[in-house]
Enzyme design. Structure first.
Site, PDB file in Angstrom:
ATOM      1  N   HIS A 168       0.800  -1.077   0.181  1.00 40.60           N
ATOM      2  CA  HIS A 168       0.152   0.107   0.090  1.00 40.60           C
ATOM      3  C   HIS A 168       0.838   1.265   0.007  1.00 40.60           C
ATOM      4  O   HIS A 168       1.938   0.975   0.546  1.00 40.60           O
ATOM      5  CB  HIS A 168      -0.960   0.040   1.133  1.00 40.60           C
ATOM      6  CG  HIS A 168      -2.006  -0.937   1.069  1.00 40.60           C
ATOM      7  ND1 HIS A 168      -3.194  -0.854   1.769  1.00 40.60           N
ATOM      8  CD2 HIS A 168      -2.280  -2.115   0.377  1.00 40.60           C
ATOM      9  CE1 HIS A 168      -4.079  -1.595   1.593  1.00 40.60           C
ATOM     10  NE2 HIS A 168      -3.715  -2.408   0.678  1.00 40.60           N
ATOM     11  N   GLU A 208       1.113   3.992   1.626  1.00 38.50           N
ATOM     12  CA  GLU A 208       1.497   4.550   2.777  1.00 38.50           C
ATOM     13  C   GLU A 208       2.688   3.606   3.478  1.00 38.50           C
ATOM     14  O   GLU A 208       3.598   4.312   3.916  1.00 38.50           O
ATOM     15  CB  GLU A 208       0.511   4.645   3.879  1.00 38.50           C
ATOM     16  CG  GLU A 208      -0.831   5.472   3.595  1.00 38.50           C
ATOM     17  CD  GLU A 208      -1.905   4.960   2.650  1.00 38.50           C
ATOM     18  OE1 GLU A 208      -3.032   5.292   2.308  1.00 38.50           O
ATOM     19  OE2 GLU A 208      -1.572   3.520   1.986  1.00 38.50           O
ATOM     20  N   CYS A 262      -5.612   2.487   5.491  1.00 37.21           N
ATOM     21  CA  CYS A 262      -6.325   1.418   6.195  1.00 37.21           C
ATOM     22  C   CYS A 262      -6.083   0.692   7.224  1.00 37.21           C
ATOM     23  O   CYS A 262      -5.093   1.403   7.917  1.00 37.21           O
ATOM     24  CB  CYS A 262      -6.600   0.185   4.911  1.00 37.21           C
ATOM     25  SG  CYS A 262      -4.790  -0.562   4.874  1.00 37.21           S
ATOM     26  N   CYS A 267      -2.372  -0.237   7.152  1.00 35.08           N
ATOM     27  CA  CYS A 267      -1.311   0.972   7.095  1.00 35.08           C
ATOM     28  C   CYS A 267      -1.339   1.645   8.459  1.00 35.08           C
ATOM     29  O   CYS A 267      -0.453   2.042   8.814  1.00 35.08           O
ATOM     30  CB  CYS A 267      -1.595   1.714   6.067  1.00 35.08           C
ATOM     31  SG  CYS A 267      -1.476   0.937   4.286  1.00 35.08           S
TER      32      CYS A 267
END
Length: 153
Positions: free
Chosen positions: A54, A56, A84, A87
């Site tokens: 992801h 991040e 999310c 993350c």
């Protein structure tokens, strides 16, 4: 001149467009400390087959790789989409002090879902929760999300 949230979010939007062009969800992230970009992330979970990629998390890995692990607690994370729960765990582990995002993520957002890891005080070693600023360039972020949905239907 001090750079504002929109300045960094515009850069995140460009990163998100790169992710979208690769077939990934359109998420881009930057980590900024004292006005300097110390980490950059482009969503690549779908294209790499590694769900942990992801934007991040990629940005945090980049900052650590660049020798800035010690700056993460004073840094701001800018991202097109609300982090999310996965993350959010990584963000809290590294104690980032500010999260700025464009659009909320239903069901699994780290601040707006029932899994509000960014806001919890239940894990003492995480310390204070980060400051959270939402809705920055949300229209542009939502447009990219709609473009992704059209490509995947």
């Amino acid at each position: 001149m001090e750079k504002n949230h929109q300045y960094y979010m515009q850069q995140c939007l460009e990163l998100a467009k790169t992710a979208l062009a690769a077939g990934d969800p359109p998420v881009g992230a930057l980590i900024v400390a004292h006005g300097e970009i110390i980490g950059t992330g482009i969503e690549s979970g779908k294209s790499t087959g590694d769900i942990t990629n992801h934007a991040e998390i990629v940005a945090i890995r980049d900052a650590v790789k660049n020798g800035y692990a010690d700056k993460l607690p004073i840094a701001s994370l800018f991202t097109t989409h609300e982090p999310c729960i996965m993350c959010s765990y990584v963000i809290r582990h590294h104690r980032l002090s500010e999260i700025v995002y464009g659009t909320s993520v239903p069901f699994v957002g780290g601040a707006t879902s029932k899994f509000d890891i960014l806001l919890t005080h239940e894990v003492p070693k995480w310390g204070e929760m980060p400051t959270i600023i939402s809705g920055v360039c949300s229209h542009e972020c939502n447009q990219l999300t709609e473009a992704f949905k059209k490509l995947n239907h």
